[in-house]
Design an enzyme around this catalytic site. Structure first.
Site, PDB file in Angstrom:
ATOM      1  N   GLY A 239       2.657   5.993   3.751  1.00 14.95           N
ATOM      2  CA  GLY A 239       2.272   6.698   2.533  1.00 14.95           C
ATOM      3  C   GLY A 239       3.501   7.202   1.814  1.00 14.95           C
ATOM      4  O   GLY A 239       4.600   6.657   1.984  1.00 14.95           O
ATOM      5  N   SER A 240       3.314   8.240   1.029  1.00 19.72           N
ATOM      6  CA  SER A 240       4.410   8.749   0.197  1.00 19.72           C
ATOM      7  C   SER A 240       5.476   9.446   1.059  1.00 19.72           C
ATOM      8  O   SER A 240       5.196   9.894   2.178  1.00 19.72           O
ATOM      9  CB  SER A 240       3.846   9.743  -0.814  1.00 19.72           C
ATOM     10  OG  SER A 240       3.179  10.770  -0.115  1.00 19.72           O
ATOM     11  N   GLY A 244       5.408  11.952   4.479  1.00 19.49           N
ATOM     12  CA  GLY A 244       6.325  11.826   5.620  1.00 19.49           C
ATOM     13  C   GLY A 244       7.076  13.122   5.907  1.00 19.49           C
ATOM     14  O   GLY A 244       7.294  13.485   7.062  1.00 19.49           O
ATOM     15  N   GLU A 261       6.534   4.846   7.413  1.00 20.92           N
ATOM     16  CA  GLU A 261       6.644   3.786   6.403  1.00 20.92           C
ATOM     17  C   GLU A 261       6.328   4.436   5.063  1.00 20.92           C
ATOM     18  O   GLU A 261       5.170   4.539   4.662  1.00 20.92           O
ATOM     19  CB  GLU A 261       5.636   2.660   6.699  1.00 20.92           C
ATOM     20  CG  GLU A 261       5.827   1.980   8.044  1.00 20.92           C
ATOM     21  CD  GLU A 261       6.977   0.970   8.049  1.00 20.92           C
ATOM     22  OE1 GLU A 261       7.529   0.686   6.978  1.00 20.92           O
ATOM     23  OE2 GLU A 261       7.305   0.471   9.136  1.00 20.92           O
ATOM     24  N   CYS A 295       4.396  -0.773  -1.967  1.00 21.46           N
ATOM     25  CA  CYS A 295       5.596  -0.032  -1.575  1.00 21.46           C
ATOM     26  C   CYS A 295       6.833  -0.861  -1.888  1.00 21.46           C
ATOM     27  O   CYS A 295       7.906  -0.313  -2.132  1.00 21.46           O
ATOM     28  CB  CYS A 295       5.534   0.313  -0.094  1.00 21.46           C
ATOM     29  SG  CYS A 295       5.151  -1.100   0.924  1.00 21.46           S
TER      30      CYS A 295
END
Ligand code: NAD
Length: 505
Positions: A239-240, A244, A261, A295
């Site tokens: 995700g964003s 994270g 990721e 992404c």
């Protein structure tokens, strides 16, 4: 309105064929909207924090029996899952399109990626190997063995609603680990469908323990419960970068493994020797595909002075004429944005770009089949790599900048805080090799003469810096899902100590 009714009916029929019980998609509190029309197509139940705790306990119980099943037998379950996915490819691909708004070709491609990683993991189930290492002591053998790790938590983003689970789950399952999955709150239906397909595979397998795979529908609070659960030994979170930043300290505090990721801000460098026909296609797909919501989407384009005036008008032509619309139609190349917040972020970024000296082409909202949010991808000529260029805006905006020296362009590529993917277009072997070298791109993915998006599962996938450092899918990514033990075995009758240490009693 009739289009919406057909979409809702179509969704219910697809979910029925995929094995999802009707009550799971009609009786919940969370509405699910299709980005194609903006209309609500289902209502799902959110899991509670207590549901999360129960799922993790069941997964831990499953771990205790699954870890001693021989790995090739575990691979058989993944082989059956791959078969179920092959049989369901058309239905699941269409469901991805309806729920996430990807074009049908991309929806089907996403399911193909799941099939590919299952095939890969089946082979891997016979290749989970360790090394034997030379020992300094006589009559000794030193080796490493790899063992199942424990419960794996997967948190995933809306834009790859099913493939990301499979990258993790196929590997985790053959490595001996159960999986508890918290999909994006924007894409719960595809997750329910995947869980139903897994359960079909598990029934055919016969003796898979209960709790081996669970899906927990819900938002951030469910994700937080999963990340903090002490029995979850590895969390793979996609995700964003903001997500994270929240997840990483929680995992660090309890010494759990993190496979992050996160966001990307991917660049391509186009050199004087580049094949411009090939470059045009590579840039157009990487920048406009999935409506800029990958992404690995190309967001920064560095054009050499000598190709700027030849390539930019062709790119502008491609942007002005690209087919935008209902992603279920076969000639559509750009589908909708996921939600209104995405449109607002895009418009804010374009306003910032203008304020920072950018010249914007496109970017306006265009009509679609209903209330869905469709935009013309934006091409923005920038005088320099300003602040707006250095942040990830998850929408189809391509910032274009000039350069004259390839080393300076590589430095600009590396100036972004994110480090996921990158490309160079060149026919000069020195430039290509420099880009892939230690002094080249600092990203997890560095490509030559293809765009930054559309990775295959055979390579390790992930990126550096604010992208989080995780690696998934191919190469040796499987090691993240196992624990390594170094075993030293003495088959002699004396006890020599390492480093010549003496300890006589
Ligand atoms: P997001 O960060 O809003 O949400 C991702 C997931 O994290 C969701 O399931 C959400 O519920 C969960 N979440 C959010 N906060 C959490 C928390 N504190 N604890 C636990 N879970 C939490 O991302 P999104 O909008 O769904 O996806 C777009 C972003 O994902 C982009 O930044 C994109 O670059 C990134 N992405 C990265 C990769 C990659 O492999 N690097 C792949 C796909 C998407």
């Amino acid at each position: 309105m009739s289009g919406w009714a057909r979409l809702g009916d179509e969704t219910a029929a697809l979910l029925g064929r995929l094995g999802v019980q009707g009550a799971a998609i009609t009786h919940g509190d969370r509405p699910v909207a299709s980005p194609i029309t903006g209309e609500v197509i289902a209502h799902v139940h959110d899991a509670s924090v207590a549901d999360c705790a129960r799922a993790v306990e069941a997964a831990q119980a499953a771990f205790l029996s699954w870890r001693v099943v021989p790995a090739p037998r575990r691979g058989e379950l993944v082989r059956l899952l791959g078969e179920e996915l092959r049989a369901a490819r058309t239905d699941l691909g269409l469901l991805v399109t309806i729920e996430a708004g990807k074009t049908l070709s991309e929806g089907l491609g996403e399911v193909q990626e799941m099939i590919d990683i299952c095939d890969y993991a089946v082979g891997l189930s016979r290749q989970l190997f360790g090394l034997t290492i030379a020992t300094e002591r006589p009559d000794h053998r030193m080796m490493e063995t790899w063992h199942p790790l424990g419960v794996v938590g997967v948190v995933s983003a809306f834009n790859f609603p099913v493939a990301v689970w499979s990258w993790n789950a196929a590997l985790a399952l053959v490595c001996g680990d159960p999986v508890v999955w918290k999909p994006s709150e924007k894409t719960p239906l595809t997750a329910l469908a995947v869980q139903a397909l897994f359960e079909r595979a598990a029934r055919r397998f016969g003796d898979a323990p209960a709790g081996l795979s669970t899906v927990l529908i819900g938002g951030r609070s469910v994700g937080e419960a999963l990340v903090s659960a002490p029995l979850v030994r590895l969390v793979s979170a996609t995700g964003s970068t903001a997500m994270g930043r929240a997840v990483a300290p929680v995992l660090a505090a309890r010494f759990a493994r993190a496979l992050l990721e996160l966001g990307g801000n991917n660049a391509a460098i186009v050199c004087p020797s580049a094949d411009l026909d090939l470059t045009l296609r590579g840039v157009a797909f990487a920048a406009m595909g999935t409506a800029g919501q990958r992404c690995t989407t190309l967001r920064r384009l560095f054009l050499h002075d000598q190709v700027y005036d030849a390539l930019l008008p062709r790119l502008k032509g491609a942007y002005a004429s690209v087919r935008i619309g209902d992603p279920r139609e076969s000639d559509t190349l750009v589908g909708p944005l996921i939600d209104p917040a995405s449109l607002a972020a895009m418009q804010a970024a374009l306003a910032d770009a203008r304020a920072q000296g950018g010249v914007v082409h496109g970017g306006e909202r265009v009509s679609g089949p209903g209330e869905g949010i469709f935009v013309r991808p934006a091409l923005v000529e920038m005088p320099a790599q300003t602040a707006v260029v250095l942040r990830e805006t998850f929408a189809p905006i391509l910032f274009v900048m000039r350069f004259t020296d390839v080393d300076a362009a590589i430095a600009l590529n590396n100036d972004a805080p994110q480090g996921l993917s990158s490309s160079i277009f060149t026919n000069d072997v020195r430039e290509a090799e420099r880009f892939c070298s230690a002094s080249g791109s600092d990203c997890g993915i560095a490509n030559v003469n293809i765009g930054p998006s559309g990775a295959e599962i055979g390579g390790a996938f992930g990126g550096e810096k604010e992208t989080g450092g995780g690696r998934e899918a191919g190469s040796d990514s499987w090691r993240a899902y196992m624990r390594r033990a170094t075993n030293t075995v003495n088959y002699g009758s004396t006890l020599p100590l390492a480093q010549g240490v003496k300890f006589e009693i």
